[in-house]
Design a protein around this motif. Structure first.
Motif, PDB file in Angstrom:
ATOM      1  N   LEU A 355      -8.796  75.987  11.050  1.00 54.71           N
ATOM      2  CA  LEU A 355      -8.967  75.100   9.905  1.00 54.71           C
ATOM      3  C   LEU A 355      -7.644  74.735   9.250  1.00 54.71           C
ATOM      4  CD1 LEU A 355     -11.937  75.781  10.352  1.00 54.71           C
ATOM      5  CD2 LEU A 355     -12.194  76.054   7.893  1.00 54.71           C
ATOM      6  N   LEU A 358      -6.949  73.614   5.415  1.00 58.16           N
ATOM      7  CA  LEU A 358      -8.194  73.702   4.654  1.00 58.16           C
ATOM      8  C   LEU A 358      -8.704  75.136   4.507  1.00 58.16           C
ATOM      9  CD1 LEU A 358     -10.157  70.600   6.007  1.00 58.16           C
ATOM     10  CD2 LEU A 358      -8.826  70.815   3.904  1.00 58.16           C
ATOM     11  N   THR A 359      -8.004  76.086   5.115  1.00 54.62           N
ATOM     12  CA  THR A 359      -8.413  77.489   4.998  1.00 54.62           C
ATOM     13  C   THR A 359      -8.302  77.961   3.547  1.00 54.62           C
ATOM     14  OG1 THR A 359      -7.787  78.073   7.252  1.00 54.62           O
ATOM     15  CG2 THR A 359      -7.807  79.851   5.662  1.00 54.62           C
ATOM     16  N   TYR A 367     -16.359  73.935  -3.206  1.00 50.53           N
ATOM     17  CA  TYR A 367     -15.372  73.553  -2.201  1.00 50.53           C
ATOM     18  C   TYR A 367     -15.787  74.066  -0.823  1.00 50.53           C
ATOM     19  CZ  TYR A 367     -11.018  73.443   0.453  1.00 50.53           C
ATOM     20  OH  TYR A 367     -10.079  73.234   1.420  1.00 50.53           O
ATOM     21  N   LYS A 371     -16.532  71.808   2.446  1.00 50.70           N
ATOM     22  CA  LYS A 371     -15.764  72.025   3.682  1.00 50.70           C
ATOM     23  C   LYS A 371     -16.695  72.219   4.869  1.00 50.70           C
ATOM     24  CE  LYS A 371     -13.322  75.782   3.771  1.00 50.70           C
ATOM     25  NZ  LYS A 371     -12.221  76.725   3.503  1.00 50.70           N
TER      26      LYS A 371
END
Length: 391
Positions: A355, A358-359, A367, A371
């Motif tokens: 990811l 976006l981790t 959030y 995601k």
């Protein structure tokens, strides 16, 4: 120098068909045995590191053990290691009940190891692309000595000996063939040999869906191993119970599945990194549904200790003309370094997608939900596009 010394990479002659290919098989088998024997002789007295995929399965574990025992005949000491986890209940039972000599080397531990004590690396049931240890070993300039695998070929590091046979259903089958050829004389009076034979039987059994998808090579290997393995020990390994977390993920896959053109696709949301072996178990379950020939299950695995997240997925199919390797590579593509996110073998495949940026932000549930929705929709879209370009 003989031709076999010039070209030790002996793969299945996919360009040959019919009687010619059949006639070539005994000769190829003899050449492979001769080439591996020469390779082991050249490295007599060495110490080697046998690398498994991060989440090793029975096929990898048993094949590595068989290689270790064969190498011992040439005074080669092998350490079998993996970087990830043993989470599948049968894998844990296999290691515990057979005393299988494998070590867990997370990167944090591996980085502090003295790799100079090893003279080379061996990859069994993988080609280095599914282990987080590969980059570390490459930076240590350790040469790759042997690669034995049954998955489709990947770029490798100029190994001395390579035996990649995608037409074989299990790497345990290949190692059993080497044992049959005399690289190891199994002795039913030696406990370690009996346990290794049991592990190999489990390995080829697990990679062929209890021999239901086995070919002639697997049946011949199983017939040979039947002289040495312990049926009661194998039964104890197979009776390991599923954990509650595995059952929860299977339940989620059932609830979330989408079926299109006889393909079942299910996203299961977030799961703990150590529970990721539940993903292939869920795929195994979904593919048994009526009018379904292929199942794909995926989720976001969180490694809270390292602060990492990645999408992990598994594919299972009963359709003989379906190519998991081609399907996943074309559907999911490659990273910036040209490495495919997914791949496979006959009737099975898997994928991992980091990811990256976006981790994290686990404490923000909104959030996290957003995601997951993005990745869930994107993966479904890519898979459906390959299943039916009009969808």
């Amino acid at each position: 120098m003989s031709a076999i010394d010039d070209y030790p990479v002996l793969e299945h002659p996919v360009t040959r068909t019919g009687a010619k290919a059949a006639a070539l098989q005994p000769r190829l088998a003899d050449l492979k045995v001769a080439a591996l024997r020469q390779c082991l002789e050249r490295h007599q007295g060495d110490r080697q590191l046998v690398i498994l995929q991060d989440f090793p399965d029975p096929d990898a574990l048993s094949g590595a053990w068989a290689y270790k025992l064969m190498a011992q005949q040439y005074e080669i000491q092998c350490d079998i290691v993996y970087a990830g986890m043993l989470s599948h209940q049968e894998n844990i039972a296999l290691v515990k009940l057979t005393d299988l000599p494998v070590q867990r080397w997370p990167l944090s531990i591996a980085q502090n190891k003295d790799l100079s004590v090893y003279q080379g690396v061996v990859f069994i049931d993988n080609q280095g692309t599914t282990s987080h240890l590969t980059c570390l070993l490459h930076s240590a300039d350790l040469p790759v000595i042997v690669v034995i695998d049954h998955h489709s070929g990947q770029p490798h590091f100029g190994a001395e000996f390579v035996d990649i046979r995608p037409h074989i259903r299990a790497t345990a089958t290949i190692l059993t063939q080497y044992i049959q050829a005399g690289l190891l004389n199994l002795d039913p009076s030696i406990t370690q040999h009996v346990k290794c034979a049991t592990a190999l039987m489990h390995g080829l059994r697990s990679d062929t869906n209890a021999l239901q998808q086995a070919q002639e090579e697997e049946f011949l290997a199983a017939a040979y191993l039947s002289r040495y393995y312990d049926p009661q020990l194998l039964s104890a390994i197979l009776q390991a119970a599923r954990s509650k977390s595995v059952m929860d993920i299977i339940e989620r896959s059932l609830r979330n599945r989408l079926i299109h053109n006889n393909v079942s696709i299910a996203g299961v949301g977030y799961l703990r990194y150590e529970n990721r072996d539940a993903i292939p178990q869920a795929a195994d379950f979904l593919v048994t549904e009526e009018n379904v020939h292929t199942a794909v299950v995926y989720g976001i695995a969180r490694d809270e200790a390292k602060g990492l997240e990645m999408v992990v997925g598994s594919l299972r199919t009963t359709k003989l003309t379906f190519d998991p390797d081609e399907f996943l590579k074309e559907a999911l593509g490659q990273d910036s370094q040209g490495r495919y996110f997914g791949g496979g073998r006959s009737l099975a495949g898997g994928f991992e997608i980091p990811l990256g940026f976006l981790t994290g932000n686990q404490e923000d549930s909104t959030y996290a939900d957003l995601k997951w929705q993005v990745f869930d929709q994107q993966i479904k879209h890519k898979l459906l596009e390959r299943i039916d370009p009009r969808s």
